[in-house]
Design a protein around this motif. Sequence first.
Motif, PDB file in Angstrom:
ATOM      1  N   CYS A 193       0.301  -1.135  -0.165  1.00  0.00           N
ATOM      2  CA  CYS A 193      -0.396   0.187   0.383  1.00  0.00           C
ATOM      3  C   CYS A 193       0.771   1.321   0.013  1.00  0.00           C
ATOM      4  O   CYS A 193       1.748   1.048   0.854  1.00  0.00           O
ATOM      5  N   TYR A 194       0.065   2.067  -0.924  1.00  0.00           N
ATOM      6  CA  TYR A 194       1.250   3.666  -0.505  1.00  0.00           C
ATOM      7  C   TYR A 194      -0.006   4.679  -0.939  1.00  0.00           C
ATOM      8  O   TYR A 194      -0.724   4.846  -2.347  1.00  0.00           O
ATOM      9  N   ASN A 195      -0.310   5.395   0.366  1.00  0.00           N
ATOM     10  CA  ASN A 195      -1.454   6.020   0.129  1.00  0.00           C
ATOM     11  C   ASN A 195      -2.777   5.919  -0.530  1.00  0.00           C
ATOM     12  O   ASN A 195      -3.605   6.411  -1.616  1.00  0.00           O
ATOM     13  N   ASP A 243       2.924  -1.237   4.023  1.00  0.00           N
ATOM     14  CA  ASP A 243       2.495   0.361   3.512  1.00  0.00           C
ATOM     15  C   ASP A 243       4.253   0.660   2.857  1.00  0.00           C
ATOM     16  O   ASP A 243       5.178   0.492   3.865  1.00  0.00           O
ATOM     17  N   ASN A 244       4.241   1.587   2.284  1.00  0.00           N
ATOM     18  CA  ASN A 244       5.416   2.099   1.709  1.00  0.00           C
ATOM     19  C   ASN A 244       5.353   3.358   1.649  1.00  0.00           C
ATOM     20  O   ASN A 244       5.588   3.575   0.453  1.00  0.00           O
ATOM     21  N   ASN A 245       6.458   4.398   3.294  1.00  0.00           N
ATOM     22  CA  ASN A 245       6.340   5.652   2.931  1.00  0.00           C
ATOM     23  C   ASN A 245       4.695   6.211   3.050  1.00  0.00           C
ATOM     24  O   ASN A 245       4.473   7.444   2.529  1.00  0.00           O
ATOM     25  N   SER A 246       3.715   5.578   3.658  1.00  0.00           N
ATOM     26  CA  SER A 246       2.259   6.789   2.686  1.00  0.00           C
ATOM     27  C   SER A 246       2.096   7.910   3.799  1.00  0.00           C
ATOM     28  O   SER A 246       2.434   8.587   4.761  1.00  0.00           O
ATOM     29  N   THR A 258      -3.143   6.498   5.735  1.00  0.00           N
ATOM     30  CA  THR A 258      -3.248   3.693   5.437  1.00  0.00           C
ATOM     31  C   THR A 258      -2.880   3.235   6.627  1.00  0.00           C
ATOM     32  O   THR A 258      -3.454   2.767   6.335  1.00  0.00           O
ATOM     33  N   HIS A 270       5.473  -1.971   7.838  1.00  0.00           N
ATOM     34  CA  HIS A 270       6.611  -1.197   7.660  1.00  0.00           C
ATOM     35  C   HIS A 270       7.570  -1.615   6.208  1.00  0.00           C
ATOM     36  O   HIS A 270       8.731  -2.108   6.695  1.00  0.00           O
ATOM     37  N   GLN A 276      11.403   2.882  -0.535  1.00  0.00           N
ATOM     38  CA  GLN A 276      10.314   2.837  -2.243  1.00  0.00           C
ATOM     39  C   GLN A 276      10.282   2.512  -3.273  1.00  0.00           C
ATOM     40  O   GLN A 276      11.576   2.055  -3.627  1.00  0.00           O
ATOM     41  N   LYS A 312       7.081  -0.616  -5.351  1.00  0.00           N
ATOM     42  CA  LYS A 312       6.798  -1.382  -5.000  1.00  0.00           C
ATOM     43  C   LYS A 312       7.134  -3.430  -5.085  1.00  0.00           C
ATOM     44  O   LYS A 312       6.892  -4.074  -4.106  1.00  0.00           O
ATOM     45  N   LYS A 358      -1.066   5.106  -9.075  1.00  0.00           N
ATOM     46  CA  LYS A 358       0.537   5.230  -8.576  1.00  0.00           C
ATOM     47  C   LYS A 358       1.157   4.816 -10.255  1.00  0.00           C
ATOM     48  O   LYS A 358       2.035   4.885 -10.286  1.00  0.00           O
TER      49      LYS A 358
END
Length: 314
Positions: A13-15, A40-43, A47, A60, A64, A66, A205
């Motif tokens: 997930c990102y944002n 989570d990827n730095n949202s 999120t 986490h 950055q 996918k 994205k």
Amino acid sequence: MTQSPRIAVILPCYNEEAAVAATVRDFRAALPQAAIYVYDNNSTDRTIEVAQAAGAIVRHEPLQGKGRVVRRMFADVEADIYVMADGDATYDAAAAPAMVARLIDEQLDMVVGARASEVEAAYRRGHRLGNALLTGILARIFGRTFSDILSGYRIFSRRFVKSFPILSTGFEIETEISVHALELRMPVAEIVTRYAARREGSASKLSTYRDGWRILNTIMTLFRVERPVLFFGSIGGFLTALAILLVAPLIVTFVRTGLVPRLPTAVLATGLVIVGVLCFFTGLILDTVVRGRREVRRLAYLGLPALGGDARSA
């Protein structure tokens, strides 16, 4: 398997504040026995808080991309069956039980959810065209492929996940996954699934041109790495054919007059032939290396028990 397989739903997930709760809820309803992980990827939105409130296990990944998130998920999560989807609520969670059942019944290593969109907004025209072009290129190079190589909805066996050396960093990860399965001749299948439009507040994205170029570059890199004879042989053949075209008039002139009127052209043609032959032998040498690497990957893959085998995965 003597016991029920452990199922993990893994969601990069990102944002995705607007959609992650619905995604978790839908997969919880479809697979109530599964553990659901949101990576989570730095949202920069909420999120993480929304996913936690929905009951997901949130982790986490600071790097950055996918591909980096998928690498982390595959390394950290322990399960017998992995259900990977995006956290944007576009993939049909209700199809997951049928996909899992097929993976188990046919002892497959991957089932791909090929996207079938009922609304134009769900699958942008540029993405649809790019997917078709890239799928066609992959089929040409590797001989067989899936109808939707860019689908992010996939079910994996444990031995696929734990034997896959991920090198991708971004959205080209699905291409690498597809080629890995094709190269090792894994038993795989594809099921058509519904693909919905994004919810309001959720944005794609994926950049049609930037990420499309990266995916194409990944395909060509995998072509060079996995098919060196064909790759370097094609270059060698082109250079040799070009040399023949250049030197043909000189040969005709030499036969008629005994003279070589354009010495630089003759030297160039000779150089092209030499480089072409070197390319061909480079491909042969690298093919031996690739076969060795493929055997190592295959042995790593076979070192893990098959889904439904006599031994249960650890």
